[in-house]
Write a protein that holds these residues in place. Sequence first.
Motif, PDB file in Angstrom:
ATOM      1  N   THR A  10       0.820  -1.034   0.097  1.00  0.00           N
ATOM      2  CA  THR A  10       0.208   0.041   0.116  1.00  0.00           C
ATOM      3  C   THR A  10       1.072   1.328   0.081  1.00  0.00           C
ATOM      4  N   THR A 126       3.165  11.133  -1.439  1.00  0.00           N
ATOM      5  CA  THR A 126       3.175  11.083  -3.092  1.00  0.00           C
ATOM      6  C   THR A 126       4.838  10.006  -3.066  1.00  0.00           C
ATOM      7  N   ASN A 131       2.665   8.448  -7.683  1.00  0.00           N
ATOM      8  CA  ASN A 131       1.139   8.028  -7.141  1.00  0.00           C
ATOM      9  C   ASN A 131       0.954   9.052  -5.730  1.00  0.00           C
ATOM     10  N   CYS A 133      -1.869   9.753  -2.637  1.00  0.00           N
ATOM     11  CA  CYS A 133      -2.859   9.744  -1.865  1.00  0.00           C
ATOM     12  C   CYS A 133      -3.389  10.603  -0.862  1.00  0.00           C
ATOM     13  N   TRP A 135      -5.435  11.650   2.356  1.00  0.00           N
ATOM     14  CA  TRP A 135      -6.155  10.982   3.634  1.00  0.00           C
ATOM     15  C   TRP A 135      -6.333  12.043   4.725  1.00  0.00           C
ATOM     16  N   CYS A 148      -7.864   4.908   3.716  1.00  0.00           N
ATOM     17  CA  CYS A 148      -7.509   5.726   2.714  1.00  0.00           C
ATOM     18  C   CYS A 148      -7.725   5.125   1.383  1.00  0.00           C
ATOM     19  N   THR A 149      -8.631   5.391   0.825  1.00  0.00           N
ATOM     20  CA  THR A 149      -9.077   4.668  -0.569  1.00  0.00           C
ATOM     21  C   THR A 149      -9.021   5.409  -1.806  1.00  0.00           C
ATOM     22  N   SER A 150      -8.751   4.893  -2.918  1.00  0.00           N
ATOM     23  CA  SER A 150      -8.747   5.573  -4.117  1.00  0.00           C
ATOM     24  C   SER A 150     -10.135   5.512  -4.696  1.00  0.00           C
ATOM     25  N   GLU A 151     -10.071   6.556  -6.106  1.00  0.00           N
ATOM     26  CA  GLU A 151     -11.458   6.722  -6.470  1.00  0.00           C
ATOM     27  C   GLU A 151     -12.091   5.303  -6.726  1.00  0.00           C
ATOM     28  N   ASP A 154      -9.883   1.199  -3.970  1.00  0.00           N
ATOM     29  CA  ASP A 154      -8.661   0.273  -3.428  1.00  0.00           C
ATOM     30  C   ASP A 154      -8.201   0.756  -2.295  1.00  0.00           C
ATOM     31  N   LEU A 156      -5.541   2.134  -0.091  1.00  0.00           N
ATOM     32  CA  LEU A 156      -4.065   2.726  -0.138  1.00  0.00           C
ATOM     33  C   LEU A 156      -3.381   2.888   1.135  1.00  0.00           C
TER      34      LEU A 156
END
Length: 323
Positions: A10, A126, A131, A133, A135, A148-151, A154, A156
């Motif tokens: 993650t 970052t 990438n 995220c 949070w 913490c999730t992605s759009e 998933d 993260l």
Amino acid sequence: MRDRMDFPTTMFGAAYLGYVGGLFDESFEAAFPAWLQETNEAMLLEYPFIAEINDEHIIGGAGHLYCIVPVDENATVAINRVQWNEKTQTDEVTEVLYRSESGEPVLLFANLDGIAHEADTQVFITDNNGNTCEWYPSLDAMSHLAPCTSEAGDYLSFDFTEYAWYDIPSEFAGWLSDGWTGMTALGLAGSQSTGMSWITETIVEETGRYAYFSLRFYLEDETGGTVDLEWTYEDSDDIEEMWSGFWAIQTIPDGPSYVTLSLSLVGGNSYGVTDGPVYLCEKYPLLISPSGTELLVGAGESGVCLPFMSQSTTACVLTQAAG
């Protein structure tokens, strides 16, 4: 400082460490290890690097405390205080708290109003591949760390909080970190009709003499069964006390299981010495070793002692008897 391979694939790991309400007269960095040792020893034993985080990476001094660990050692970390703007329906940055390009673990105080489910802090991580995220540290309705999730949905973040170790007797912390767990009814009593016996040898405080104790559990179903307890002095063939009754278990795999024992004195040299029947009913926290051959019995919730324990006993280890 730590092995980053401890965390799954993650972008960062995070843990909730508790609430700190301006407890420290001295610097937080100096007082923090002792505070964590007292409030969450098991977490400190499992992740000792947390106590090594220095003042440069401690953000704030009171509030709900989180530990954040980027997976990428060269990750860029940006942390801001934010406030919700009703007009724009967005979080607006009110204060820049922290900037780093080293990816070091940080201790972050957030939710400064004392309400853990109301986010007031924004964290950007970052990695070297670009990438990113975003949070907002907070707790959900179950008092677990908000992920913490992605759009795409998933995850993260990886939550490494040891929730099962909260609200347990502190004397169990070291055992849990060594792999001891709560047991099931089958692990406690076995599957045979003869039951399973756990034994120990200790001094009887009233007499100062050594004695042998046997606690045998018989399985009826996954919730409990019957139990016998007896003991003899090491220099005697006579049973001093015989107890018999029932047991019921509340299984908690990641923490101590709780076993309620309801016992009556039914025989032995001590039987009939006191007026009327003698009863014992108490709930005890229990852990079993990784090998399954040792049983740790903690102090009873109401202070009622088993014959091989005393008021000064915090935990006692019994060994599985052969046969």
